[in-house]
Design an enzyme around this catalytic site. Structure first.
Site, PDB file in Angstrom:
ATOM      1  N   ILE A   1      -3.403   5.751  -1.730  1.00 38.55           N
ATOM      2  CA  ILE A   1      -2.613   5.146  -1.107  1.00 38.55           C
ATOM      3  C   ILE A   1      -3.360   3.775  -2.333  1.00 38.55           C
ATOM      4  CG2 ILE A   1      -4.278   4.387   0.376  1.00 38.55           C
ATOM      5  CD1 ILE A   1      -2.125   2.661   1.632  1.00 38.55           C
TER       6      ILE A   1
ATOM      7  N   VAL B   1      -2.626   0.186  -4.521  1.00 34.63           N
ATOM      8  CA  VAL B   1      -2.100  -1.092  -4.910  1.00 34.63           C
ATOM      9  C   VAL B   1      -2.085  -1.139  -6.236  1.00 34.63           C
ATOM     10  CG1 VAL B   1      -2.001  -2.926  -4.169  1.00 34.63           C
ATOM     11  CG2 VAL B   1      -1.279  -1.834  -2.483  1.00 34.63           C
TER      12      VAL B   1
ATOM     13  N   GLU C   1      -9.356  11.448   3.449  1.00 37.01           N
ATOM     14  CA  GLU C   1     -10.642  10.993   3.122  1.00 37.01           C
ATOM     15  C   GLU C   1     -10.908   9.894   1.959  1.00 37.01           C
ATOM     16  OE1 GLU C   1      -8.721  13.742   2.020  1.00 37.01           O
ATOM     17  OE2 GLU C   1      -9.957  15.072   3.701  1.00 37.01           O
TER      18      GLU C   1
ATOM     19  N   ASN D   1     -16.047   3.107  -0.758  1.00 32.56           N
ATOM     20  CA  ASN D   1     -15.180   2.227  -1.156  1.00 32.56           C
ATOM     21  C   ASN D   1     -14.436   1.242   0.491  1.00 32.56           C
ATOM     22  OD1 ASN D   1     -12.592   1.207  -1.739  1.00 32.56           O
ATOM     23  ND2 ASN D   1     -12.172   3.099  -2.121  1.00 32.56           N
TER      24      ASN D   1
ATOM     25  N   TYR E   1      -8.794   0.688   6.804  1.00 33.09           N
ATOM     26  CA  TYR E   1      -8.404   1.956   7.666  1.00 33.09           C
ATOM     27  C   TYR E   1      -9.059   1.336   8.708  1.00 33.09           C
ATOM     28  CZ  TYR E   1      -7.745   4.492   3.580  1.00 33.09           C
ATOM     29  OH  TYR E   1      -6.865   4.879   2.457  1.00 33.09           O
TER      30      TYR E   1
HETATM   31  C1  LIG Z   1      -7.906   0.467  -0.748  1.00 26.61           C
HETATM   32  C2  LIG Z   1      -5.748  -0.616  -1.103  1.00 26.61           C
HETATM   33  C3  LIG Z   1      -5.392   0.301  -0.845  1.00 26.61           C
HETATM   34  C4  LIG Z   1      -6.052  -1.853  -0.355  1.00 26.61           C
HETATM   35  O1  LIG Z   1      -4.608  -2.249  -0.405  1.00 26.61           O
HETATM   36  P1  LIG Z   1      -5.193  -3.938  -0.252  1.00 26.61           P
HETATM   37  O2  LIG Z   1      -3.591  -4.788  -0.657  1.00 26.61           O
HETATM   38  O3  LIG Z   1      -5.345  -4.420  -0.998  1.00 26.61           O
HETATM   39  O4  LIG Z   1      -4.830  -4.436   1.153  1.00 26.61           O
HETATM   40  P2  LIG Z   1      -4.710  -5.064   1.996  1.00 26.61           P
HETATM   41  O5  LIG Z   1      -4.462  -6.322   1.134  1.00 26.61           O
HETATM   42  O6  LIG Z   1      -3.314  -4.741   3.083  1.00 26.61           O
HETATM   43  O7  LIG Z   1      -5.645  -5.528   3.011  1.00 26.61           O
HETATM   44  C5  LIG Z   1      -5.924  -5.250   4.366  1.00 26.61           C
HETATM   45  C6  LIG Z   1      -6.335  -5.247   5.565  1.00 26.61           C
HETATM   46  O8  LIG Z   1      -7.850  -4.169   4.824  1.00 26.61           O
HETATM   47  C7  LIG Z   1      -8.870  -5.499   4.676  1.00 26.61           C
HETATM   48  N1  LIG Z   1     -10.120  -5.954   3.695  1.00 26.61           N
HETATM   49  C8  LIG Z   1      -7.823  -5.860   1.862  1.00 26.61           C
HETATM   50  N2  LIG Z   1      -8.858  -6.176   1.226  1.00 26.61           N
HETATM   51  C9  LIG Z   1     -10.241  -6.658   1.926  1.00 26.61           C
HETATM   52  C10 LIG Z   1     -11.378  -7.368   0.977  1.00 26.61           C
HETATM   53  N3  LIG Z   1     -11.564  -7.630  -0.263  1.00 26.61           N
HETATM   54  N4  LIG Z   1     -12.476  -7.783   1.769  1.00 26.61           N
HETATM   55  C11 LIG Z   1     -12.144  -6.943   3.300  1.00 26.61           C
HETATM   56  N5  LIG Z   1     -11.315  -6.978   3.876  1.00 26.61           N
HETATM   57  C12 LIG Z   1     -10.601  -6.804   2.958  1.00 26.61           C
HETATM   58  C13 LIG Z   1      -8.943  -6.134   5.872  1.00 26.61           C
HETATM   59  O9  LIG Z   1      -9.140  -5.861   7.165  1.00 26.61           O
HETATM   60  C14 LIG Z   1      -7.572  -6.237   5.338  1.00 26.61           C
HETATM   61  O10 LIG Z   1      -6.941  -6.795   6.926  1.00 26.61           O
HETATM   62  P3  LIG Z   1      -6.431  -8.660   6.410  1.00 26.61           P
HETATM   63  O11 LIG Z   1      -5.548  -9.035   5.445  1.00 26.61           O
HETATM   64  O12 LIG Z   1      -6.343  -9.415   8.308  1.00 26.61           O
HETATM   65  O13 LIG Z   1      -7.603  -9.281   6.467  1.00 26.61           O
HETATM   66  C15 LIG Z   1      -6.370  -1.049  -2.470  1.00 26.61           C
HETATM   67  O14 LIG Z   1      -7.439  -2.429  -2.189  1.00 26.61           O
HETATM   68  C16 LIG Z   1      -6.454   0.187  -3.620  1.00 26.61           C
HETATM   69  O15 LIG Z   1      -5.646   0.707  -4.379  1.00 26.61           O
HETATM   70  N6  LIG Z   1      -7.760   0.017  -3.407  1.00 26.61           N
HETATM   71  C17 LIG Z   1      -7.548   1.558  -4.289  1.00 26.61           C
HETATM   72  C18 LIG Z   1      -7.187   2.415  -5.241  1.00 26.61           C
HETATM   73  C19 LIG Z   1      -7.986   2.864  -3.576  1.00 26.61           C
HETATM   74  O16 LIG Z   1      -9.498   2.965  -3.797  1.00 26.61           O
HETATM   75  N7  LIG Z   1      -7.474   3.819  -2.619  1.00 26.61           N
HETATM   76  C20 LIG Z   1      -8.114   4.010  -1.194  1.00 26.61           C
HETATM   77  C21 LIG Z   1      -8.378   5.926  -1.691  1.00 26.61           C
HETATM   78  S1  LIG Z   1      -9.212   5.870  -0.134  1.00 26.61           S
END
Ligand SMILES: CC(C)(COP(=O)(O)OP(=O)(O)OC[C@H]1O[C@@H](n2cnc3c(N)ncnc32)[C@H](O)[C@@H]1OP(=O)(O)O)[C@@H](O)C(=O)NCCC(=O)NCCS
Length: 158
Positions: free
Chosen positions: A76, A78, A110, A115, A122
């Protein structure tokens, strides 16, 4: 009163022609990215693979493997400049819906302990840690453990 029109977020099944855009994101957000073959094989295997577009631009995606009663979220992601805006939550919610729709009662994934952003996402959705896979991921120096998280899909998603 003027309404501010923002381009809609669209979710659609991932197809082979998405892979150039998918890989551009993949190579920026992971130290150990998936290859084109990993994504192509996932599509060919019938995994639930989805992309998210805003105004036509591919901004995120996920890959979900469905078993009989358990689904496994394999990827997953973004785009860097779109992170922290709720798209990860949107993708995860859709993955949970697809898993539930496919008959799964549990979603498993996993994640690297380092991260923190993914872990925050999650936990926000109520995932709980059920174990650790030692040395699961390649890392800059040696290997890194994976935390194994699961979430019951019986209740409505967060
Ligand atoms: C992990 C990932 C998919 C999350 O996507 P995102 O669009 O950044 O996440 P969101 O904006 O939807 O955040 C959802 C929730 O996650 C948490 N969150 C997101 N960014 C955060 C930050 N910088 N600090 C703390 N909490 C955070 C919060 O709980 C947030 O909820 P809220 O909006 O109520 O505060 C993205 O950061 C990513 O692509 N990372 C690189 C690839 C990766 O590591 N994938 C997962 C592998 S297991």
């Amino acid at each position: 009163m003027n309404a501010i029109l923002e381009p809609a977020v669209e979710l659609m099944p991932m197809v082979e022609r998405d892979l150039d855009e998918v890989l551009r994101i993949e190579y920026r957000v992971y130290s150990h990215p998936w290859s084109r073959a990993n994504f192509a094989d996932s599509i060919a295997s019938g995994y639930s693979c989805w992309v998210c577009r805003i105004g036509g631009e591919l901004v995120g995606y996920f890959v979900l493997m469905l078993a009989i009663d358990e689904a496994h979220l394999l990827n997953i992601s973004v785009a860097e400049k779109r992170q922290g805006l709720g798209l990860g939550a949107r993708l995860l919610r859709h993955a949970m819906d697809m898993a539930r729709h496919g008959g799964a009662v549990t979603l498993l994934l996993e994640v690297r302990p380092s991260n923190t952003r993914a872990l925050a996402l999650y936990r926000h959705f109520g995932f709980a840690q059920i174990g650790v896979r030692r040395g699961y991921y390649p890392a800059a120096t040696g290997r890194e453990d994976a935390l194994v998280l699961t979430h019951a899909l019986t209740e409505a998603s967060a």
